[in-house]
Design a protein around this motif. Structure first.
Motif, PDB file in Angstrom:
ATOM      1  N   HIS A 117       0.780  -1.138   0.150  1.00 35.52           N
ATOM      2  CA  HIS A 117       0.073  -0.231  -0.296  1.00 35.52           C
ATOM      3  C   HIS A 117       0.800   0.993  -0.232  1.00 35.52           C
ATOM      4  CE1 HIS A 117      -3.285  -2.839   1.510  1.00 35.52           C
ATOM      5  NE2 HIS A 117      -2.060  -3.154   2.271  1.00 35.52           N
ATOM      6  N   CYS A 152      -4.758   5.787   0.053  1.00 36.16           N
ATOM      7  CA  CYS A 152      -3.534   4.407   0.033  1.00 36.16           C
ATOM      8  C   CYS A 152      -3.428   5.113  -1.234  1.00 36.16           C
ATOM      9  CB  CYS A 152      -4.321   3.106   0.241  1.00 36.16           C
ATOM     10  SG  CYS A 152      -3.456   1.745  -0.986  1.00 36.16           S
ATOM     11  N   GLU A 154      -1.391   3.397  -3.254  1.00 40.89           N
ATOM     12  CA  GLU A 154      -1.138   1.832  -4.565  1.00 40.89           C
ATOM     13  C   GLU A 154      -1.550   0.711  -4.622  1.00 40.89           C
ATOM     14  OE1 GLU A 154       2.865   1.525  -6.546  1.00 40.89           O
ATOM     15  OE2 GLU A 154       0.580   0.318  -7.290  1.00 40.89           O
ATOM     16  N   PHE A 155      -1.767   0.965  -5.483  1.00 44.83           N
ATOM     17  CA  PHE A 155      -3.080   0.005  -6.158  1.00 44.83           C
ATOM     18  C   PHE A 155      -3.097  -0.946  -4.887  1.00 44.83           C
ATOM     19  CE2 PHE A 155      -5.229  -3.313  -8.861  1.00 44.83           C
ATOM     20  CZ  PHE A 155      -6.349  -3.495  -8.223  1.00 44.83           C
ATOM     21  N   CYS A 156      -4.075  -1.617  -4.450  1.00 44.40           N
ATOM     22  CA  CYS A 156      -3.657  -2.751  -3.247  1.00 44.40           C
ATOM     23  C   CYS A 156      -5.065  -3.974  -3.279  1.00 44.40           C
ATOM     24  CB  CYS A 156      -3.869  -2.611  -2.459  1.00 44.40           C
ATOM     25  SG  CYS A 156      -5.153  -0.810  -1.472  1.00 44.40           S
ATOM     26  N   HIS A 160      -9.194  -1.022  -3.034  1.00 45.64           N
ATOM     27  CA  HIS A 160      -7.761   0.341  -2.828  1.00 45.64           C
ATOM     28  C   HIS A 160      -8.744   1.443  -3.042  1.00 45.64           C
ATOM     29  CE1 HIS A 160      -4.857   2.387  -4.238  1.00 45.64           C
ATOM     30  NE2 HIS A 160      -5.520   3.075  -5.467  1.00 45.64           N
TER      31      HIS A 160
HETATM   32 CU   LIG Z   1      -4.155   1.131  -2.216  1.00 46.60          CU
END
Ligand SMILES: [Cu+2]
Ligand code: HEM
Ligand SMILES: [Cu+2]
Lengths: 184, 833
Positions: A117, A152, A154-156, A160
């Motif tokens: 993340h 967040c 960063e693609f998670c 997300h």
């Molecule tokens: Cu994310």
């Protein structure tokens, strides 16, 4: 600063491009002027300025020399955040809201329990990834008390988009009250 | 009359029948190049529709058009299709189609390899598209970060579709890269030295070399991740000694050069088309060549700038930041070379030039935001926001699509023999240009306002509503623009005005070809004396058509073209090319079986497919060659040259050199991965180290060295024409490699820890497997040479095949020795018999 340099380069290069369409100009090309002057010297000067500036600024932000007044751990888990503060009397963990004192530098240790993340409070600082197995560090400082949104970055996975949190910066009184509140 | 007769004779040899069989066995570069371009355009359309769906969803806050599951598949597929299925195959197709014509050659160096690449591309694309239609498309983003893409967090088949489908397509890219490199270096018209090559060939040469080195890290990363997903070897799992960032390093080691791999061919189009449009030869040819070489070289040192937020120490970031800024310099040199050319010439706003102007505007802005992103503090602020989305589309659409459109319109008369409609083309341009800027200029702002990328929705009242709506409207204008251009081109193909042979009065050889392009390109090949052959000799086309150049004849039904010395361009050999064949499609289909077997977990089937590939490769190599020494043959224009089998450094040998370069890059990336894990990953040192078996390791060393020596002796005997001694040498080498393979298996079995427990075990097993694979390759090659020797294909003059086997054997020996040292050293203290 960066924007100014970029605008300057754009105007110079696109300017020459436009001027080349004029019919009543001389067609003599000074090779050195174009290739050495334009191709080498021009970008090198501007890029050096930008890079030196960028590195100096980066040095300041990572704050090698500032010592934080408080350290908190931010642990990302699909799809929320856990903020833990170590105190003399044990640790306190709170989900999704990070309380900090305003006007003081806070160190956040960022990590993750599952996937990658990224911890980002746009109005306070840049971003730092939360990576399982790593403990990254970022400094926050809110000069004005209030509530700041964090996301967040960063693609998670499917959650997300909704993995928001907030940072609440308290003035001195508020911080004392908060302290009393959370500490047993 | 003479021209017609020559045409009939050549066409009989080179033609592909217009039947099903013809379509499936075709190896002609013009046909395959067109197929690549058309298929890539179809994928562009599919990717574009996905982009429209993305923009439809993001047009308004809290839109309920699609949910996150679908949205994630949408942007992942959009990015992956555009990068892997559109951009790279499109320029590959263009290069395949144009290069032999620009270089004055009749085909590429390995026609069957082009066809194999085409079928791999087609079949790999099917896997992706079928998965998408079934709703099983990958959904981890186009760079598939681990651990999100690992089994734990993506348990379904989605990630496997990406890993296997894209790797399958990558095989096609690697084939094309080797093919293009060797073709440019070896297959040119006599007299065309490197310094007289059309500038486009230089661009493609550098691009192809970058692909040779750039793709292996990605193939390695995909292989490791697939092995982790399929068999539980924990390369990327931080709880078992792996590290998630290993994926990012390997991916961006590929991914950053990839951006230049996409940009360079497009810049090559600009350097080709712009001088013609301004009626002045390119100024600073040498500068441009130097700057693309520099660009190719430096682009491999920048990958970390995609990882500025991962917690790497600031000092290292400063280094990569400076490097990223520096790489802008070669691009600026090119820009000024173009500007100087414009300044010296008289620019005319024809349609290709209009697209080039659009390129200037958009690409310049994209480059500038790129330099801004290279500044670490700024990067921390906007990384992973819509600002980056905007930047990357400025670079990719401005730096790739606009120049390619210029190229398409420029070469349209070459491709189709027709001109397009002047008005519709311009309308297409303006809609595209305005729509593009509307969509993406605003997106910079959205990013600065803090909107992350890859979010499927957002709340109202963040200040993001208006910019998003404008972007979405703009994207529809953009799409209409692309559609207009497409319709224009289709209309031109169907009803366009016939164009004269050289409508732009260009000076490069492709305009000497008749229309429609003959199956053999040129009835005879020119002697090139300058860098602008058509400017000097306006009658060149006619002279070549009647056979006044090289090879203006048919020799015993063979497809022939000229091979030259790399630097000087002197005629060095006559390259005999293979004809139409079933092998490419069959081999690609069997390769596809391997990937499908992996995808559906039929792991027993995968090795069967691999063995079938080996058998096919054997036939593939076996169907060429000659059983007689011919010596120098007549090449036309009073010159003689030997056939390529009688040359030491024939195209096939160079092909092996570059294949091994790719292979060595793969190996080095693997070693890098090992070193990275050992120094950075948590949970090291591992619970148990290798306990190297002295006996097995010693046997491996002795056997590989024996193989090296015996093969050398056998080769010397072949050179001397002593067939029996040669067979003896090869026989010993074969036996030694077999022993080495057995020793390697014993070594692994006896001393290596389980690959499932810790990343250490997994990595050393992969290293051992790498060694084993190369021993098997060497074994097959030696056996092949043995057989060819028996059949009389080898003589002191015809040593091409032994020389190729020699390269692969030596590589296998060196790789195994390095592997053995690297694997044994850490646990050397605990050695055992
Ligand atoms: Cu994310
Ligand atoms: C036809 C016009 C295009 C439009 C309207 C468009 C639109 C978009 C949008 C809106 C996104 C962002 C999705 C998100 O992060 O929320 C995106 C991502 C992306 N686009 Fe495009 N795009 C277009 C063409 C292209 C082309 C031609 C390429 C490459 C050659 C490309 C490569 C990418 C990549 C690599 C991503 C990142 C995907 C990811 O985050 O995994 N796009 N595009
Ligand atoms: Cu997250």
């Amino acid at each position: 600063m960066l924007l100014g340099l970029s605008a300057l380069s754009f105007i110079v290069i696109f300017g020459i491009f436009i001027l080349a369409w004029r019919r009543d100009r001389s067609r003599k090309v000074r090779l050195r002027l174009f290739l050495i002057g334009g191709g080498l010297v021009f970008p090198l000067v501007l890029l050096t300025i930008a890079t030196v500036y960028g590195v100096a600024l980066g040095e300041r932000i990572t704050g090698a020399r500032t010592s934080p007044s408080l350290t908190v751990e931010a642990r990302a888990e699909r799809w929320h955040w856990q903020f833990t503060r170590q105190t003399g009397r044990g640790s306190v963990t709170r989900p999704n809201v990070l309380h900090i004192p305003a006007g003081r530098t806070v160190e956040v240790i960022v990590t993750s329990s599952d996937v990658i993340h990224s911890f980002w409070v746009p109005r306070l600082a840049g971003k730092i990834d939360a990576i399982p197995g790593m403990r990254n560090r970022i400094l926050l400082r809110a000069d004005i008390p209030g509530r700041y949104n964090g996301v967040c970055a960063e693609f998670c996975g499917t959650g997300h988009t909704a993995m928001n949190f907030s940072v609440v910066a308290h003035d001195a009184d508020g911080w004392a009250a908060h302290d009393k509140d959370v500490l047993p | 009359m003479k021209a017609l007769r020559l045409h009939a004779e050549l066409d009989a040899v080179w033609r592909t029948p217009r039947t099903w069989k013809g379509i499936l066995t075709n190896v002609n570069h013009s046909d395959l190049g067109l197929r690549f371009m058309i298929a890539a355009t179809v994928y562009f359309a599919i990717g574009g529709v996905l982009a429209m769906l993305i923009r439809a969803q993001l047009a308004t806050p809290r839109s309920a058009f699609v949910g996150p599951e679908i949205f994630n598949q949408l942007f992942t597929m959009h990015g992956s299709l555009m990068m892997f299925m559109f951009a790279i195959p499109f320029f590959e197709g263009l290069a395949m189609y144009m290069l032999p014509k620009l270089l004055g050659s009749r085909d590429l160096a390995f026609p069957r390899l082009s066809a194999f690449g085409w079928w791999c591309y087609l079949f790999g694309g099917f896997i992706l598209i079928v998965a998408m239609v079934l709703g099983l498309a990958p959904d981890g983003g186009w760079f598939m970060y681990t651990p999100l893409a690992s089994k734990t967090y993506t348990p379904g088949i989605n990630a496997d579709v990406w890993l296997l489908g894209i790797t399958f397509v990558e095989i096609s890219a690697v084939c094309a890269s080797i093919e293009l490199t060797v073709s440019i270096l070896k297959l040119r018209a006599p007299g065309m030295s490197l310094g007289r090559m059309p500038i486009f060939a230089w661009y493609i040469l550098v691009t192809a070399l970058m692909m040779v080195i750039g793709f292996p890290p990605l193939i390695l990363a995909s292989t490791l991740l697939e092995v982790e997903r399929a068999f539980g070897w924990p390369f990327f799992d931080p709880t078992r000694g792996g590290h998630p960032l290993l994926w990012q390093h390997l991916f961006w080691l590929f991914g950053h050069p990839e951006v230049y791999i996409i940009f360079l061919p497009a810049a090559g189009v600009v350097s080709t088309v712009l001088p013609v449009m301004v009626r002045h030869p390119l100024i600073g040819y040498g500068w441009v060549v130097g700057s693309i070489l520099a660009l190719g070289f430096f682009s491999f040192g920048l990958w970390v700038h995609h990882m500025f937020a991962t917690g790497i120490p600031h000092l290292a970031l400063a280094f990569f930041s400076a490097a990223s800024a520096l790489v802008a310099v070669p691009t600026v040199v090119q820009i000024f070379a173009w500007l100087a050319t414009m300044w010296a010439g008289r620019p005319q706003m024809r349609l290709p030039m209009l697209y080039i102007s659009g390129f200037f505007f958009i690409f310049l802005l994209g480059g500038l935001t790129g330099v801004m992103l290279a500044m670490v503090p700024f990067n921390w602020q906007v990384h992973d926001t819509a600002f980056v989305t905007a930047h990357l589309h400025y670079v990719l659409i401005g730096g790739f699509i606009f120049p390619m459109m210029a190229g398409l319109y420029y070469w349209l008369p070459r491709l189709t023999g027709r001109m397009s409609h002047p008005l519709l083309g311009r309308l297409g341009f303006w809609l595209t240009f305005v729509g593009f800027n509307l969509t993406f200029l605003v997106m910079h702002l959205t990013g600065l306002l803090g909107m992350p990328r890859r979010v499927y929705t957002y709340d109202a009242g963040m200040g993001w509503d208006w910019p998003n709506l404008i972007s979405s409207l703009g994207s529809f204008v953009l799409t209409i623009g692309f559609a207009a251009a497409l319709i224009d081109i289709v209309l031109a193909v169907a009803f366009g005005r016939r164009s004269p042979r050289n409508p732009w009065r260009a000076s490069t050889l492709e305009w000497a070809l008749p229309t429609p392009v003959p199956s053999y390109n040129l009835a005879s090949l020119p002697q090139v004396e300058t860098s602008d052959p058509l400017d000097r000799r306006h009658d060149l086309a006619a002279a070549l058509a009647v056979g006044d150049g090289y090879l203006g004849r048919v020799r015993s039904g063979l497809r022939e073209t000229t091979g030259v010395a790399i630097a000087s361009g002197r005629l060095s050999e006559i390259v005999v090319l293979p004809g139409n064949s079933w092998l490419p499609i069959v081999t690609a289909a069997v390769t596809g079986c391997f990937f499908l077997a992996m995808l559906f977990g039929f792991y027993w089937l995968a090795p069967v497919a691999l063995i079938a590939v080996i058998v096919l490769a054997w036939h593939w190599a076996g169907s060429l060659g000659s059983r007689a020494d011919l010596g120098p043959i007549d090449a036309g224009r009073g010159e003689r040259a030997p056939a390529h089998h009688e040359m030491k450094e024939a195209p096939g040998w160079w092909g092996s050199v570059f294949a091994l370069t790719a292979d060595a890059t793969f190996f080095m990336s693997l070693l890098f991965g090992y070193a990275f894990l050992a120094t950075v990953a948590p949970g090291w040192p591992p619970p148990s180290l290798v306990e190297p078996s002295l006996l097995a390791g010693g046997t491996l060393v002795a056997a590989t060295l024996l193989a090296w020596w015996a093969e050398r002796a056998g080769f010397a005997a072949m050179q001397a024409g002593m067939a029996r001694r040669a067979r003896l040498g090869l026989g010993i080498a074969l036996a030694a490699v077999t022993v080495a393979l057995a020793a390697l298996i014993a070594f692994g079995w006896l001393g290596l820890p389980s690959p499932r427990i810790h990343a250490y075990g997994a990595v050393v097993w992969v290293l051992v497997a790498y060694g084993g694979v190369h021993l098997v390759i060497a074994l097959v090659m030696l056996a092949f040479v043995w057989r060819r020797l028996l059949q009389g294909y080898v003589s002191p003059a015809r040593l091409l095949e032994p020389r190729i086997a020699n390269l692969w054997l030596r590589y296998a020996v060196v790789a195994n020795l390095i592997m053995l040292v690297v694997v044994s050293l850490p646990g050397i203290a605990s050695w055992r018999w």
